[in-house]
Design a protein around this motif. Structure first.
Motif, short mmCIF file in Angstrom:
data_model
loop_
_atom_site.label_atom_id
_atom_site.label_comp_id
_atom_site.label_asym_id
_atom_site.label_seq_id
_atom_site.Cartn_x
_atom_site.Cartn_y
_atom_site.Cartn_z
N ASP A 495 15.32 6.65 -17.69
CA ASP A 495 16.76 6.38 -17.66
C ASP A 495 17.26 5.82 -18.97
O ASP A 495 18.35 6.18 -19.45
CB ASP A 495 17.08 5.43 -16.51
N ILE A 496 16.49 4.94 -19.59
CA ILE A 496 16.92 4.38 -20.88
C ILE A 496 16.92 5.46 -21.95
O ILE A 496 17.88 5.59 -22.73
CB ILE A 496 16.02 3.21 -21.28
N ASN A 497 15.86 6.26 -22.01
CA ASN A 497 15.81 7.31 -23.03
C ASN A 497 16.86 8.40 -22.78
O ASN A 497 17.37 9.01 -23.72
CB ASN A 497 14.42 7.95 -23.07
N ASN A 498 17.17 8.63 -21.50
CA ASN A 498 18.19 9.63 -21.22
C ASN A 498 19.58 9.17 -21.64
O ASN A 498 20.44 9.97 -22.01
CB ASN A 498 18.21 9.96 -19.71
N GLN A 499 19.84 7.85 -21.57
CA GLN A 499 21.14 7.34 -22.02
C GLN A 499 21.27 7.42 -23.53
O GLN A 499 22.31 7.84 -24.05
CB GLN A 499 21.31 5.87 -21.57
N SER A 500 20.21 7.05 -24.21
CA SER A 500 20.25 7.12 -25.67
C SER A 500 18.84 6.91 -26.19
O SER A 500 18.16 5.96 -25.79
CB SER A 500 21.18 6.05 -26.25
N GLU A 501 18.42 7.82 -27.02
CA GLU A 501 17.08 7.68 -27.60
C GLU A 501 17.07 6.65 -28.72
O GLU A 501 16.02 6.32 -29.25
CB GLU A 501 16.60 9.03 -28.12
N ILE A 502 18.24 6.20 -29.10
CA ILE A 502 18.33 5.15 -30.13
C ILE A 502 19.02 3.95 -29.49
O ILE A 502 20.16 4.06 -28.99
CB ILE A 502 19.15 5.63 -31.34
N GLY A 504 16.09 3.42 -27.93
CA GLY A 504 14.97 3.87 -27.11
C GLY A 504 14.39 2.77 -26.26
O GLY A 504 14.76 1.59 -26.37
#
Length: 617
Positions: A495-502, A504
């Motif tokens: 879920d965190i990576n899907n929101q924004s990989e930066i 991360g």
């Protein structure tokens, strides 16, 4: 004077009868002729004919109805009174039969007797009978064919007395075998010695012609069988050194052989059954040992397939099953778990006869490694608290994580056995004992497992939070987690990576950890776990072939299989809770696994009771 003359007239006839020098002389002459001819002209050479002149002279001394006690007529036969086979002497024969038998059967006859001065005549009142007593010592030889009674009579009589059973052949066939054994050396020479006192009765048919009417023999001492000290009918030279002092049977070289099968009783596994010498006196189809020890080694293919527990079977409290996932492991293949095994067992086979059925108690060991790879992630979601709020904590075993379990397996089987021989009829026809046999064994066992684990696991520690949907300004706990709610705070890697990989998931979790949270993504744990032990009840099955090397050793090789179902692990297992915890091996989880092995083995069987009997004569 007149009275004296009358008295002399009355007594004179009696004096004349008692003092008849003519009769005394004739009687003494007859006794001398008897002593000169009572060896019947037998030569020193046992194979040479008798001197017919001496033979006829002996016969001429007897009345036509005369009888003689025959101390030479020694026969080895069964004695029903003592229930034992021994030498016996038949007596009271007609004189001509006596003479014929002695001349035919006896050789190297020597006779030593008292001289004439020791002959004491007793005269009957009629003066027609003179009785003499002469002590003499004889030494004689007789051939076996004249000493042993008819083998078939001997055999058929004794099998009833001894209650011998027959399984391989008929009684008649065994009688032929017995006859061959009894008379294998018909010309063997028996030497015996006898001391007797002869009572010789002479009868005067007329005043000038005395004849012998009766000779009675009273033994002074038992017959001495010079070359058969133990009086069992087997000559000393034909017996083993140990059996010379033991009264035995012809069939076993002088050792006792109750069933006549040629196997001494001390070595005979079936003393009442006519069997094969090569099978320790038992019939060909019989097994003749009660006890044995088997030592073996072999190769096994092992597997212990792990079935993961359901999420609520872990040691976590308040598990949210809907947010959890059982996952799965890739279990090791048979080809990757080959191991060596070794062990042994002690067997007892029931009964005194065929001994087909038995029981054994044994132990065997094997060790192997099994590699378990996570194919589908294992997710455990449960209620936790971060110090301020209750939330759903998620611990995930990622796919491609690996555990290698080292197994040490001790098996203690209790096996029930059945064995049978191959080629019975074929071997009977060739008078052989089968070399090959088959044995089937099955039974339960107690199994001890000792395991150690080496692991290389990648783990996620994540959190699922719920916002109060009414006040919308605080974290709360709802028993139901609505995956579609927009008020969820999902602190998970995906879920965190899907929101924004930066930045991360890594920096986010690091920031949260610095604030007192305990989250990690794809954290690696490697090392070794402590040993764990398990116990189980297994089922075992073996199929073996046996080859008899000799009386005391067999080679055994075959197939074996064991299955130990439903091995339950310890309860309250938690792989990890905090990121700083030590990883707990899967084997400590409440899993169900089935251990299964199959393989081949080869070893040596030592037959214990045969080994004991080898020295028991």
């Amino acid at each position: 004077m007149k009275y004296i003359i009358v008295l002399l007239i009355l007594v004179f006839p009696f004096l004349a009868m008692g003092q008849n020098p003519n009769k005394d002389s004739l009687a003494q002459s007859l006794i001398n002729d008897l002593k000169d001819s009572w060896n019947l002209g037998i030569n020193d050479d046992i194979n040479q004919p008798v001197n017919i002149r001496v033979f006829n002279k002996f016969k001429s001394l007897f009345d036509s109805t005369a009888t003689i006690d025959d101390e030479f007529n020694v026969l080895f036969k069964f004695n029903p009174d003592s229930n034992k086979s021994t030498y016996q002497v038949d007596s009271n024969k007609p004189f001509d039969i006596y003479a014929h038998d002695i001349a035919l059967q006896v050789g190297r006859l020597t006779i030593e007797s008292d001289n004439a001065k020791t002959i004491i005549p007793s005269i009957s009142s009629s003066g027609k009978e003179y009785v003499y007593k002469i002590s003499r010592k004889i030494t004689a030889y007789k051939l076996r064919k004249f000493v042993l009674e008819d083998a078939s009579i001997y055999f058929n009589r004794e099998i009833k007395i001894r209650k011998i059973e027959f399984t391989d052949h008929s009684v008649d066939e065994e009688a032929i075998i017995m006859n061959n054994k009894l008379y294998n050396n018909p010309d063997s020479v028996y030497q015996f010695q006898s001391n007797v006192t002869l009572t010789i009765t002479l009868r005067f048919l007329n005043d000038s012609m005395p004849k012998i009417s009766r000779i009675q023999a009273a033994p002074v001492s038992p017959i001495n069988y010079i070359n058969d000290k133990d009086r069992d009918g087997i000559l000393d030279g034909e017996e083993d050194s140990l059996s010379k002092s033991i009264s035995g049977d012809f069939t076993a070289n002088g050792y006792p052989d109750h069933d006549f099968d040629g196997t001494p009783d001390g070595k005979d596994g079936c003393k009442d059954i006519f069997g094969s010498l090569k099978n320790r006196g038992c019939p060909a189809e019989f097994f003749n040992n009660n006890f044995s020890i088997f030592g073996f080694t072999g190769v096994l293919f092992n597997t212990c397939n792990i079935k993961l527990p359901e999420p609520d079977q872990f040691g976590y409290s308040n598990v949210d099953i809907l947010q959890s996932q059982t996952g799965s492991f890739k279990n090791p293949k048979f080809s990757s778990t080959i191991s060596t095994t070794f062990g042994g067992d002690f067997s007892y086979y029931f009964g005194k006869r065929a001994k087909h059925f038995g029981i054994s108690l044994g132990m065997n060991y094997t060790g192997f490694n099994g590699e378990y790879v996570v194919e589908n992630p294992v997710i455990n979601t449960y209620k936790s608290n971060d110090g301020d709020y209750d939330y759903r904590r998620r611990v995930t075993m990622r796919d491609s994580s690996v555990e290698t379990l080292n197994y040490h397996v001790l098996n203690f089987p209790l096996m029930f056995k059945y064995r049978t021989k191959f080629g019975i009829e074929k071997n009977k026809r060739k008078n052989r004992t089968p070399k090959w046999s088959m044995e089937i064994s099955a039974g339960p066992s107690f199994v001890y497992f000792n395991n150690a684990s080496s692991y290389n696991m990648n783990m996620d520690f994540e959190g699922l939070y719920q916002v109060d949907t009414l006040s919308k300004d605080k974290i709360t706990w709802y028993d139901y987690f609505d995956n579609g709610s927009t008020w969820n705070v999902l602190l998970t890697t995906n879920d965190i990576n899907n929101q924004s990989e930066i930045p991360g998931v890594g920096p986010v979790f690091s920031s949260l950890d610095s604030s007192g949270y305990d989250f990690k993504s794809n954290k690696n744990y490697s090392g070794k776990d402590k040993n764990a032990t398990r116990y189980s009840i297994a089922l075992n099955l073996n199929l073996d072939l046996n080859y008899s090397v000799n009386d005391f050793m067999n080679l055994k090789f075959g197939l074996g299989m064991m299955v130990a179902p439903a091995l339950a692990g310890a309860s309250h297992y938690t792989p990890m809770d905090k990121t700083t915890d030590e990883y707990n091996s899967l084997y400590r989880s409440k899993i169900k696994s089935t251990y299964f092995s199959y393989g081949i083995h080869i070893g040596i069987v030592i037959v214990l009771d045969k080994l004991d009997k080898k020295l028991d004569l």
